[in-house]
Design a protein around this motif. Structure first.
Motif, mmCIF file in Angstrom:
data_model
loop_
_atom_site.group_PDB
_atom_site.id
_atom_site.type_symbol
_atom_site.label_atom_id
_atom_site.label_comp_id
_atom_site.label_asym_id
_atom_site.label_seq_id
_atom_site.Cartn_x
_atom_site.Cartn_y
_atom_site.Cartn_z
ATOM 1 N N TYR A 1 -3.565 2.712 3.497
ATOM 2 C CA TYR A 1 -3.594 1.694 2.455
ATOM 3 C C TYR A 1 -4.531 2.145 1.346
ATOM 4 O O TYR A 1 -5.633 2.603 1.623
ATOM 5 C CB TYR A 1 -4.107 0.347 2.982
ATOM 6 C CG TYR A 1 -3.158 -0.373 3.891
ATOM 7 C CD1 TYR A 1 -1.863 -0.685 3.483
ATOM 8 C CD2 TYR A 1 -3.561 -0.780 5.150
ATOM 9 C CE1 TYR A 1 -0.996 -1.368 4.314
ATOM 10 C CE2 TYR A 1 -2.704 -1.465 5.989
ATOM 11 C CZ TYR A 1 -1.420 -1.763 5.561
ATOM 12 O OH TYR A 1 -0.570 -2.435 6.390
ATOM 13 N N THR B 1 -4.025 2.741 7.994
ATOM 14 C CA THR B 1 -3.535 1.404 8.341
ATOM 15 C C THR B 1 -4.002 0.989 9.731
ATOM 16 O O THR B 1 -4.335 -0.174 9.951
ATOM 17 C CB THR B 1 -1.996 1.323 8.278
ATOM 18 O OG1 THR B 1 -1.436 2.289 9.159
ATOM 19 C CG2 THR B 1 -1.492 1.544 6.874
ATOM 20 N N PRO C 1 -0.616 -7.231 7.375
ATOM 21 C CA PRO C 1 -0.154 -7.082 5.992
ATOM 22 C C PRO C 1 0.893 -8.109 5.571
ATOM 23 O O PRO C 1 1.221 -8.200 4.394
ATOM 24 C CB PRO C 1 0.423 -5.665 5.970
ATOM 25 C CG PRO C 1 0.815 -5.392 7.376
ATOM 26 C CD PRO C 1 -0.187 -6.120 8.232
#
Length: 127
Positions: free
Chosen positions: A114, A70, A80
């Protein structure tokens, strides 16, 4: 007796009808223009962030499915909280999409990552 109202633009006393909101047509126009500018600025901010998110997801997901830390995305400006839609799989994992590029937040060995995917035709089907 009613309390005198003041104009929200120039703080002048408003004379006339009790439901009047501005002291003059000029102040009304100024207020409407400022509101439009604020709405336009918000739209531009959201649009810019969506474009940035899409560009980064596309850049890091060349194969159709990838895993990336991330922090690697966030350092480059990924946020996000900005996405266009979501999709939930049969395991109830929720993938967030920015147009055709999606991401799912995972934690592996204490590291936040992710899972990046590309929208697939089977995702259109409702279960």
């Amino acid at each position: 007796m009613s309390v005198p109202k003041t104009c929200p633009v120039c703080d002048s006393l408003i004379k006339g009808r009790s439901d009047k909101k501005y002291c003059s047509p000029q102040c009304k126009s100024i207020n409407q223009y400022e509101n439009r500018q604020n709405k336009e600025a918000f739209y531009l901010k959201v649009d810019k962030q969506l474009k940035t998110n899409r560009k980064l997801l596309k850049q890091f997901n060349k194969s159709g499915k990838s895993i990336v830390r991330t922090e690697a995305l966030k350092i480059l400006g990924f946020n996000p909280n900005f996405f266009t839609h979501f999709w939930k799989n049969q395991q109830n994992d929720v993938y967030f999409f920015v147009y055709e590029y999606g991401f799912l937040k995972r934690k592996e060995n204490g590291v936040s990552k992710y899972v990046l995917v590309t929208w697939q035709p089977y995702m259109n089907k409702r279960s």
